[in-house]
Design a protein around this motif. Structure first.
Motif, mmCIF file in Angstrom:
data_model
loop_
_atom_site.group_PDB
_atom_site.id
_atom_site.type_symbol
_atom_site.label_atom_id
_atom_site.label_comp_id
_atom_site.label_asym_id
_atom_site.label_seq_id
_atom_site.Cartn_x
_atom_site.Cartn_y
_atom_site.Cartn_z
ATOM 1 N N SER A 72 0.822 -1.211 0.000
ATOM 2 C CA SER A 72 0.000 0.000 0.000
ATOM 3 C C SER A 72 0.856 1.261 0.000
ATOM 4 O O SER A 72 0.352 2.356 -0.284
ATOM 5 C CB SER A 72 -0.926 0.006 1.225
ATOM 6 O OG SER A 72 -1.781 -1.113 1.203
ATOM 7 N N ASP A 73 2.133 1.112 0.313
ATOM 8 C CA ASP A 73 3.070 2.235 0.315
ATOM 9 C C ASP A 73 3.733 2.312 -1.063
ATOM 10 O O ASP A 73 4.517 1.430 -1.426
ATOM 11 C CB ASP A 73 4.124 2.026 1.407
ATOM 12 C CG ASP A 73 5.083 3.200 1.552
ATOM 13 O OD1 ASP A 73 5.366 3.866 0.535
ATOM 14 O OD2 ASP A 73 5.550 3.444 2.676
ATOM 15 N N PRO A 74 3.472 3.345 -1.865
ATOM 16 C CA PRO A 74 4.031 3.434 -3.224
ATOM 17 C C PRO A 74 5.553 3.399 -3.251
ATOM 18 O O PRO A 74 6.147 2.846 -4.186
ATOM 19 C CB PRO A 74 3.499 4.777 -3.740
ATOM 20 C CG PRO A 74 2.279 5.054 -2.919
ATOM 21 C CD PRO A 74 2.577 4.485 -1.563
ATOM 22 N N SER B 260 6.344 -5.028 3.173
ATOM 23 C CA SER B 260 5.219 -4.523 3.958
ATOM 24 C C SER B 260 4.762 -5.522 5.007
ATOM 25 O O SER B 260 4.260 -5.135 6.070
ATOM 26 C CB SER B 260 4.050 -4.150 3.040
ATOM 27 O OG SER B 260 4.347 -2.964 2.325
ATOM 28 N N MET B 261 4.954 -6.820 4.732
ATOM 29 C CA MET B 261 4.648 -7.826 5.742
ATOM 30 C C MET B 261 5.617 -7.737 6.916
ATOM 31 O O MET B 261 5.212 -7.917 8.075
ATOM 32 C CB MET B 261 4.679 -9.226 5.129
ATOM 33 C CG MET B 261 3.467 -9.558 4.272
ATOM 34 S SD MET B 261 1.904 -9.469 5.182
ATOM 35 C CE MET B 261 2.134 -10.752 6.414
ATOM 36 N N ILE B 262 6.877 -7.440 6.658
ATOM 37 C CA ILE B 262 7.836 -7.233 7.746
ATOM 38 C C ILE B 262 7.382 -6.060 8.611
ATOM 39 O O ILE B 262 7.415 -6.125 9.853
ATOM 40 C CB ILE B 262 9.254 -6.981 7.192
ATOM 41 C CG1 ILE B 262 9.810 -8.237 6.505
ATOM 42 C CG2 ILE B 262 10.196 -6.504 8.302
ATOM 43 C CD1 ILE B 262 10.152 -9.372 7.441
ATOM 44 N N LYS B 263 6.946 -4.993 7.970
ATOM 45 C CA LYS B 263 6.462 -3.826 8.723
ATOM 46 C C LYS B 263 5.249 -4.194 9.568
ATOM 47 O O LYS B 263 5.168 -3.849 10.757
ATOM 48 C CB LYS B 263 6.110 -2.693 7.761
ATOM 49 C CG LYS B 263 5.668 -1.421 8.476
ATOM 50 C CD LYS B 263 5.389 -0.293 7.486
ATOM 51 C CE LYS B 263 5.031 0.998 8.229
ATOM 52 N NZ LYS B 263 4.748 2.114 7.296
ATOM 53 N N TYR B 264 4.299 -4.910 8.963
ATOM 54 C CA TYR B 264 3.102 -5.327 9.704
ATOM 55 C C TYR B 264 3.474 -6.207 10.889
ATOM 56 O O TYR B 264 2.954 -6.026 12.008
ATOM 57 C CB TYR B 264 2.134 -6.077 8.780
ATOM 58 C CG TYR B 264 1.180 -6.971 9.528
ATOM 59 C CD1 TYR B 264 0.111 -6.444 10.253
ATOM 60 C CD2 TYR B 264 1.383 -8.352 9.564
ATOM 61 C CE1 TYR B 264 -0.723 -7.264 10.982
ATOM 62 C CE2 TYR B 264 0.551 -9.174 10.289
ATOM 63 C CZ TYR B 264 -0.503 -8.628 10.993
ATOM 64 O OH TYR B 264 -1.320 -9.442 11.738
ATOM 65 N N LEU B 265 4.375 -7.157 10.689
ATOM 66 C CA LEU B 265 4.742 -8.095 11.757
ATOM 67 C C LEU B 265 5.398 -7.374 12.930
ATOM 68 O O LEU B 265 5.133 -7.694 14.089
ATOM 69 C CB LEU B 265 5.671 -9.172 11.202
ATOM 70 C CG LEU B 265 5.027 -10.172 10.235
ATOM 71 C CD1 LEU B 265 6.093 -10.996 9.520
ATOM 72 C CD2 LEU B 265 4.037 -11.079 10.953
ATOM 73 N N PHE B 266 6.250 -6.390 12.632
ATOM 74 C CA PHE B 266 6.858 -5.601 13.711
ATOM 75 C C PHE B 266 5.803 -4.762 14.436
ATOM 76 O O PHE B 266 5.715 -4.773 15.673
ATOM 77 C CB PHE B 266 7.949 -4.678 13.156
ATOM 78 C CG PHE B 266 9.329 -5.265 13.164
ATOM 79 C CD1 PHE B 266 9.925 -5.699 14.338
ATOM 80 C CD2 PHE B 266 10.063 -5.366 11.982
ATOM 81 C CE1 PHE B 266 11.203 -6.224 14.357
ATOM 82 C CE2 PHE B 266 11.348 -5.892 11.981
ATOM 83 C CZ PHE B 266 11.920 -6.325 13.169
ATOM 84 N N GLU B 267 5.011 -4.038 13.684
ATOM 85 C CA GLU B 267 4.086 -3.076 14.291
ATOM 86 C C GLU B 267 2.903 -3.746 14.980
ATOM 87 O O GLU B 267 2.280 -3.148 15.867
ATOM 88 C CB GLU B 267 3.613 -2.077 13.233
ATOM 89 C CG GLU B 267 4.768 -1.206 12.725
ATOM 90 C CD GLU B 267 4.333 -0.122 11.759
ATOM 91 O OE1 GLU B 267 3.154 -0.127 11.329
ATOM 92 O OE2 GLU B 267 5.175 0.745 11.421
ATOM 93 N N LYS C 154 -5.721 -4.141 7.535
ATOM 94 C CA LYS C 154 -5.153 -2.973 8.219
ATOM 95 C C LYS C 154 -4.410 -2.021 7.274
ATOM 96 O O LYS C 154 -3.799 -1.052 7.718
ATOM 97 C CB LYS C 154 -4.216 -3.449 9.329
ATOM 98 C CG LYS C 154 -4.984 -4.167 10.452
ATOM 99 C CD LYS C 154 -4.068 -4.612 11.574
ATOM 100 C CE LYS C 154 -4.883 -5.300 12.690
ATOM 101 N NZ LYS C 154 -4.019 -5.759 13.803
ATOM 102 N N GLY C 155 -4.458 -2.315 5.972
ATOM 103 C CA GLY C 155 -3.946 -1.370 4.994
ATOM 104 C C GLY C 155 -2.467 -1.432 4.694
ATOM 105 O O GLY C 155 -1.921 -0.521 4.067
ATOM 106 N N TYR C 156 -1.789 -2.493 5.101
ATOM 107 C CA TYR C 156 -0.368 -2.635 4.778
ATOM 108 C C TYR C 156 -0.169 -3.099 3.338
ATOM 109 O O TYR C 156 0.797 -2.713 2.679
ATOM 110 C CB TYR C 156 0.299 -3.630 5.727
ATOM 111 C CG TYR C 156 0.486 -3.111 7.128
ATOM 112 C CD1 TYR C 156 1.674 -2.497 7.520
ATOM 113 C CD2 TYR C 156 -0.524 -3.231 8.085
ATOM 114 C CE1 TYR C 156 1.857 -2.020 8.806
ATOM 115 C CE2 TYR C 156 -0.361 -2.759 9.372
ATOM 116 C CZ TYR C 156 0.826 -2.150 9.732
ATOM 117 O OH TYR C 156 0.991 -1.671 11.021
ATOM 118 N N VAL C 157 -1.059 -3.977 2.880
ATOM 119 C CA VAL C 157 -0.990 -4.502 1.515
ATOM 120 C C VAL C 157 -2.375 -4.477 0.880
ATOM 121 O O VAL C 157 -3.390 -4.385 1.587
ATOM 122 C CB VAL C 157 -0.442 -5.951 1.482
ATOM 123 C CG1 VAL C 157 0.970 -6.015 2.058
ATOM 124 C CG2 VAL C 157 -1.365 -6.910 2.235
ATOM 125 N N CYS C 158 -2.396 -4.560 -0.431
ATOM 126 C CA CYS C 158 -3.643 -4.715 -1.182
ATOM 127 C C CYS C 158 -3.552 -6.044 -1.924
ATOM 128 O O CYS C 158 -2.635 -6.232 -2.737
ATOM 129 C CB CYS C 158 -3.822 -3.580 -2.181
ATOM 130 S SG CYS C 158 -3.917 -1.938 -1.459
#
Length: 315
Positions: free
Chosen positions: A10-12, A26-33, A241-245
């Motif tokens: 979701s982050d260009p 983005s999955m790494i970001k989601y897993l941390f957050e 949660k909007g990390y990926v589409c």
């Protein structure tokens, strides 16, 4: 496989800088957050050795998007040697031949483990990069940074040099393409691999090598398959949660995108004698030294490789 999807970050910016779509980053970001992990592996380029070095990170802010890394990294050994530095839940990207062992090591040390598996045609040795620099007539001492993929899709090798202009080599239709597919630089185990789609990972990631994407996609999309209940749950949560589409696709589409690799590996297994002959020749130090001495000989080798593999696929 539980389910298959196509998607993107979701982050260009993450989508553009990643190998294909940025879902993994983005999955790494989601897993941390989300608190599911407290440790992950990132990679840092070392200009002295021209190699990517694994390192532990403990927040997404310290994670570096490196794109695909087409050189052998002793990831299992790094994890074994530094297991005491892992805190809490753990995640990493890895090849199909590494996933099962990594999960075993991490679980044996009482850490939760989430594996983002890379779909793999083969892994190159570090010599492939050195030969690329040789063919481009680039002095190794001038290289400050090298990235194999990223910056749009399908991307290409970008070589940054000290006090000199950077050089870009396309991922398709270039000298790097020929080096990558020459079979001269891949690991011996790659000739016997049956696990292209990384079945032992929680989620596997792949390039969308399908006409509908190759002809139109510029920023990148990720084909992905979930292999565990945990993988399916986390992908769905990251989507909500909007990390990926992501959008679900038929499994046949994923298999079609990787058809050439799957078919080639199957032909290797069906013709052990022809494969043995290929290995004896292609891995011979004398043959390699001879073929790599002049560019026209390397071109001949690439022709021979195509003919050899075509014989294996037809017989």
């Amino acid at each position: 496989m539980i389910n298959t999807y196509i998607g993107y970050s979701s982050d260009p910016d993450v989508r553009h800088r990643s190998t294909s779509g940025g879902v993994g980053s983005s999955m790494i970001k989601y897993l941390f957050e989300s608190g599911n992990i407290q440790t992950a592996i990132s990679f840092v380029f070392d200009s002295k050795s021209l190699s990517y070095i694994p390192t532990f990170v403990y927040s997404y802010e310290d994670y570096k998007i490196s794109g695909s890394i087409y050189q052998e990294i002793k990831l299992l050994q790094f994890i074994r040697d530094n297991i005491d530095k892992i805190i809490g839940g753990f995640a990493c990207f890895c090849l199909p031949c590494q996933a099962k062992a990594i999960r075993s090591i991490i679980s044996a040390n009482n850490h939760k483990c989430f594996i983002l598996g890379l779909t793999c045609s083969s892994q190159q040795s570090h010599d492939a990069t050195i030969y690329l620099l040789h063919r481009l007539q680039i002095d190794k001492e001038t290289v400050s940074f090298l990235q194999y993929r990223g910056n749009g899709w399908p991307g290409g090798v970008v070589i940054h040099r000290k006090l000199l202009p950077s050089i870009e080599v396309p991922n398709n239709g270039s000298i790097w393409t020929n080096i990558f597919h020459s079979r001269l630089f891949i690991q011996p185990r790659c000739f016997y691999c049956k696990n292209t789609l990384n079945d032992f990972s929680d989620v596997s990631l792949a390039d969308p090598w399908l006409n509908e994407y190759v002809e139109t996609e510029k920023e990148g999309c990720t084909l992905l398959a979930t292999h565990t209940t945990k993988g399916e749950e986390f992908i769905q949560e990251a989507n909500l949660k909007g990390y990926v589409c992501i959008n679900e696709i038929k499994k046949e589409k994923l298999l079609k995108s990787q058809h050439s690799t799957i078919a080639r590996k199957l032909s290797y297994l069906k013709h052990p004698n022809l494969l043995k002959g290929m290995l004896l020749l292609f891995k011979s130090s004398v043959y390699r030294k001879f073929i790599l001495k002049y560019s026209f000989l390397f071109t001949f080798h690439c022709w021979l490789r195509v003919k050899w593999e075509r014989l294996m696929s037809l017989s």
